[in-house]
Design a protein around this motif. Structure first.
Motif, PDB file in Angstrom:
ATOM      1  N   ILE A   1     -28.371  24.082 -46.452  1.00 41.29           N
ATOM      2  CA  ILE A   1     -27.800  23.821 -47.646  1.00 41.29           C
ATOM      3  C   ILE A   1     -28.004  25.605 -48.025  1.00 41.29           C
ATOM      4  N   PHE A   2     -29.216  26.256 -48.873  1.00 40.63           N
ATOM      5  CA  PHE A   2     -29.720  27.019 -49.543  1.00 40.63           C
ATOM      6  C   PHE A   2     -29.404  28.395 -48.348  1.00 40.63           C
ATOM      7  N   TRP A   3     -29.555  28.909 -47.079  1.00 44.91           N
ATOM      8  CA  TRP A   3     -29.545  29.650 -45.899  1.00 44.91           C
ATOM      9  C   TRP A   3     -28.512  29.704 -45.706  1.00 44.91           C
ATOM     10  N   GLY A   4     -27.703  28.455 -45.276  1.00 44.37           N
ATOM     11  CA  GLY A   4     -26.060  28.223 -45.180  1.00 44.37           C
ATOM     12  C   GLY A   4     -25.434  29.505 -46.243  1.00 44.37           C
ATOM     13  N   SER A   5     -25.172  29.175 -47.835  1.00 41.38           N
ATOM     14  CA  SER A   5     -24.678  29.632 -49.164  1.00 41.38           C
ATOM     15  C   SER A   5     -25.263  31.104 -49.191  1.00 41.38           C
ATOM     16  N   PHE A   6     -26.461  31.660 -48.463  1.00 40.71           N
ATOM     17  CA  PHE A   6     -26.992  32.619 -49.001  1.00 40.71           C
ATOM     18  C   PHE A   6     -26.895  34.091 -47.811  1.00 40.71           C
ATOM     19  N   SER A   7     -26.301  32.840 -46.388  1.00 39.84           N
ATOM     20  CA  SER A   7     -25.669  34.029 -45.453  1.00 39.84           C
ATOM     21  C   SER A   7     -24.247  34.775 -46.182  1.00 39.84           C
ATOM     22  N   ASP A   8     -23.677  33.660 -46.720  1.00 37.43           N
ATOM     23  CA  ASP A   8     -21.910  33.807 -47.297  1.00 37.43           C
ATOM     24  C   ASP A   8     -22.388  34.444 -48.410  1.00 37.43           C
ATOM     25  N   LYS A   9     -23.298  35.000 -48.288  1.00 35.09           N
ATOM     26  CA  LYS A   9     -22.981  36.136 -50.398  1.00 35.09           C
ATOM     27  C   LYS A   9     -23.547  37.717 -49.801  1.00 35.09           C
ATOM     28  N   ARG A  10     -24.846  37.492 -48.360  1.00 36.64           N
ATOM     29  CA  ARG A  10     -25.919  38.197 -48.577  1.00 36.64           C
ATOM     30  C   ARG A  10     -25.370  38.742 -46.931  1.00 36.64           C
ATOM     31  N   GLY A  11     -25.167  38.026 -46.641  1.00 33.92           N
ATOM     32  CA  GLY A  11     -24.731  38.338 -44.891  1.00 33.92           C
ATOM     33  C   GLY A  11     -25.798  37.796 -44.055  1.00 33.92           C
ATOM     34  N   VAL A  12     -25.176  37.238 -42.466  1.00 29.17           N
ATOM     35  CA  VAL A  12     -25.576  36.289 -41.533  1.00 29.17           C
ATOM     36  C   VAL A  12     -26.636  37.676 -40.900  1.00 29.17           C
ATOM     37  N   LYS A  13     -26.341  38.890 -40.703  1.00 26.11           N
ATOM     38  CA  LYS A  13     -28.094  39.670 -39.818  1.00 26.11           C
ATOM     39  C   LYS A  13     -29.361  39.225 -41.205  1.00 26.11           C
ATOM     40  N   LYS A  14     -29.253  39.389 -42.880  1.00 25.94           N
ATOM     41  CA  LYS A  14     -30.153  39.591 -42.818  1.00 25.94           C
ATOM     42  C   LYS A  14     -30.983  38.092 -43.253  1.00 25.94           C
ATOM     43  N   THR A  15     -30.095  37.074 -43.273  1.00 25.47           N
ATOM     44  CA  THR A  15     -30.571  35.888 -43.650  1.00 25.47           C
ATOM     45  C   THR A  15     -31.010  35.688 -41.876  1.00 25.47           C
ATOM     46  N   LEU A  16     -30.698  35.723 -41.253  1.00 21.27           N
ATOM     47  CA  LEU A  16     -30.976  35.394 -39.524  1.00 21.27           C
ATOM     48  C   LEU A  16     -33.001  36.805 -39.974  1.00 21.27           C
ATOM     49  N   ILE A  17     -32.816  38.275 -40.096  1.00 22.40           N
ATOM     50  CA  ILE A  17     -33.888  38.313 -40.036  1.00 22.40           C
ATOM     51  C   ILE A  17     -35.326  37.788 -40.908  1.00 22.40           C
ATOM     52  N   ILE A  18     -34.747  37.753 -42.072  1.00 23.97           N
ATOM     53  CA  ILE A  18     -35.418  36.462 -43.032  1.00 23.97           C
ATOM     54  C   ILE A  18     -36.375  35.552 -42.086  1.00 23.97           C
ATOM     55  N   CYS A  19     -35.457  34.493 -42.136  1.00 22.16           N
ATOM     56  CA  CYS A  19     -36.107  33.271 -40.772  1.00 22.16           C
ATOM     57  C   CYS A  19     -36.806  33.357 -39.381  1.00 22.16           C
ATOM     58  N   PHE A  20     -36.243  34.135 -39.285  1.00 22.37           N
ATOM     59  CA  PHE A  20     -36.926  34.584 -38.276  1.00 22.37           C
ATOM     60  C   PHE A  20     -38.088  35.486 -38.030  1.00 22.37           C
ATOM     61  N   ILE A  21     -38.608  36.086 -39.357  1.00 22.09           N
ATOM     62  CA  ILE A  21     -39.816  36.434 -39.247  1.00 22.09           C
ATOM     63  C   ILE A  21     -40.754  35.260 -40.193  1.00 22.09           C
TER      64      ILE A  21
ATOM     65  N   TYR B   1     -48.634  29.880 -29.887  1.00 22.87           N
ATOM     66  CA  TYR B   1     -48.370  31.397 -30.060  1.00 22.87           C
ATOM     67  C   TYR B   1     -46.822  31.929 -29.003  1.00 22.87           C
ATOM     68  N   CYS B   2     -46.560  31.122 -28.031  1.00 27.13           N
ATOM     69  CA  CYS B   2     -45.304  31.391 -27.099  1.00 27.13           C
ATOM     70  C   CYS B   2     -44.106  30.925 -28.536  1.00 27.13           C
ATOM     71  N   MET B   3     -44.016  29.966 -29.350  1.00 21.09           N
ATOM     72  CA  MET B   3     -43.170  29.564 -30.624  1.00 21.09           C
ATOM     73  C   MET B   3     -43.263  30.748 -31.270  1.00 21.09           C
ATOM     74  N   ALA B   4     -44.400  31.369 -30.618  1.00 20.24           N
ATOM     75  CA  ALA B   4     -43.999  32.604 -32.621  1.00 20.24           C
ATOM     76  C   ALA B   4     -43.941  33.645 -31.406  1.00 20.24           C
ATOM     77  N   GLY B   5     -43.960  33.977 -30.632  1.00 23.91           N
ATOM     78  CA  GLY B   5     -43.246  34.959 -29.885  1.00 23.91           C
ATOM     79  C   GLY B   5     -41.452  34.932 -29.512  1.00 23.91           C
ATOM     80  N   LEU B   6     -41.588  33.750 -29.669  1.00 26.62           N
ATOM     81  CA  LEU B   6     -39.674  33.660 -29.264  1.00 26.62           C
ATOM     82  C   LEU B   6     -39.191  34.078 -30.749  1.00 26.62           C
ATOM     83  N   MET B   7     -40.107  33.269 -31.795  1.00 23.57           N
ATOM     84  CA  MET B   7     -39.291  33.989 -32.905  1.00 23.57           C
ATOM     85  C   MET B   7     -38.900  35.627 -32.912  1.00 23.57           C
TER      86      MET B   7
END
Length: 439
Positions: A297-317, A410-416
């Motif tokens: 719910i939070f990140w979906g709303s955040f992406s509407d306001k701040r953009g998908v690119k910024k949201t996914l960058i934060i989530c992947f890190i 380590y493999c899971m983190a590497g895929l992110m």
């Protein structure tokens, strides 16, 4: 008189049935992870072999995703959509139930086969349930509807994990297969209620209530009520050529491999390394779900306001760091809780945000095709996740050796990190293309 912009009560009532039905579907996917220690002991299989269950399930999801979903879409819509949605739901519920009948599912091979057929109906079941929710909500609020509905995975699996633990405490470890019967029984009751609820008279009233609230009934926006008019379809290859579509499918693969890999990894780690009882593991391994739903719910709303690119960058890190930190989960109950809540903040949120990314990039009449391409990438990731995670654990010394578990993380983190790189390269290429077009 309805208040302008207020969601009709009927929309929330439909949400109840479709939310709980999706939760049954989600638990059908997750219950194998909760019961993996029992499966290993009963059938005497290796980590790589038990991973084949998830692989078979995911292969079934890949095969059934597009063709069965299109079959559902070609049927009645509105109140009439209940027919094909219910039929597909019965498909995954029946094969889940067969896993719980020990004289029928008496070998490891039978379990793998039944789970494969369950997967065949599971992914189109999800697509049908999602589309049904949209049709029972105002067009202006379909984002809220989808975001809320999707919290059934993981909140529904959190409740499911607690139900499995409670049942195992009652029936004992020797009767662990009975856990497979919980969700089919509940699912059939939900389907009966949904079919009684979903009537043409109620749907007609819903449309009037939506219009009285100053909003647009979904089916009327595309030209129909019981049977929506078909939009002109765009070829799959044309949609696939859109850079944001195929790169999102690759990112979906990375995310799902890591997510499903962790769901497979955690019960084994808690049982064989941390030393928790099998029944306790069924509930301890679903705590991530608490923040998983809130994150959607939070990140979906955040992406509407701040953009998908910024949201996914934060989530992947965030996820790359969180997967690495999961190695400390054996330090005690507090660490189990904190680390799962940490990773849950983003683990489920990346999927609806990626759906938004492709839907913003393609025409409206290509949304379903674009989403199905991402979903295919996601399920291929799931198909690979459990087998290769099990193989890594096995090569690292087996169930009780921490080495293989850490390598898996380590493999899971590497895929992110790889998903992050794909995103940045894709966005840079898209920016360069736009600059050329402007010139």
């Amino acid at each position: 008189m309805n208040k302008k912009g207020k969601t009709p009560a009927i929309s929330w009532q439909a949400m109840f049935f479709l939310y709980v039905l999706f939760a049954m579907n989600a638990n059908g996917r997750e219950i194998i992870n909760r019961l993996s220690p029992y499966i290993i002991d009963t059938f005497n299989v290796t980590a790589a072999q038990v991973g084949l269950i998830g692989t078979a399930s995911a292969i079934g999801m890949v095969i059934g995703c597009i063709p069965i979903s299109r079959w559902v879409e070609k049927g009645q819509h509105g109140a009439g959509m209940k027919k094909r949605v219910s039929f597909v739901a019965l498909g995954y519920l029946i094969f889940m139930a067969l896993c719980g009948i020990s004289p029928v599912c008496c070998t490891f091979g039978a379990l793998v086969i039944f789970q494969g057929f369950r997967g065949l109906f599971s992914s189109p079941g999800e697509n049908g349930e999602v589309n049904a929710v949209v049709e029972w909500w105002p067009k202006e609020q379909n984002g809220l509807a989808l975001g809320f509905h999707h919290t059934a995975y993981p909140w529904g699996t959190l409740v499911g994990g607690l139900l499995v633990t409670a049942l195992l405490k009652v029936v004992g470890d020797d009767n662990w297969q009975l856990a497979f019967l919980i969700f089919p029984v509940l699912g059939v009751l939900i389907i009966i209620g949904y079919n009684k609820f979903s009537t043409k008279e109620r749907y007609d009233k819903l449309e009037k209530d939506i219009e009285a609230a100053g909003m647009t009934p979904t089916l009327k926006s595309v030209g129909g009520t019981e049977k929506a008019e078909a939009l002109e379809s765009i070829p799959v290859l044309t949609v696939l050529k859109e850079q944001k579509v195929w790169t999102s499918a690759l990112m979906g693969f990375c995310c799902q491999f890591s997510y499903i890999g962790l769901m497979f990894w955690m019960p084994l780690y808690l049982s064989y390394v941390a030393g928790y009882s099998y029944s306790s593991v069924a509930s301890l391994s679903v705590l991530y779900a608490i923040t998983g739903g809130l994150g959607q719910i939070f990140w979906g709303s955040f992406s509407d306001k701040r953009g998908v690119k910024k949201t996914l960058i934060i989530c992947f890190i965030w996820l790359a760091i969180s997967f690495y930190l999961m190695k400390f989960i054996s330090y005690g109950l507090v660490w189990i809780i904190v680390l799962q809540l940490l990773i849950g903040c983003c683990s489920n949120a990346v999927y609806p945000v990626m759906y938004k990314r492709v839907q913003d990039a393609v025409p409206d009449n290509a949304n379903v095709t674009a989403t199905s391409i991402i979903t295919t990438g996601i399920f291929i990731g799931a198909a690979c996740a459990t087998y290769f995670t099990g193989l890594i654990i096995e090569l690292g010394g087996g169930y009780e050796s921490i080495s293989g578990y850490n390598t898996g993380l380590y493999c899971m983190a590497g895929l992110m990190v790889l998903a992050l790189v794909l995103l940045l390269l894709s966005e840079a290429a898209a920016k360069k293309k736009n600059n050329k077009e402007e010139v």
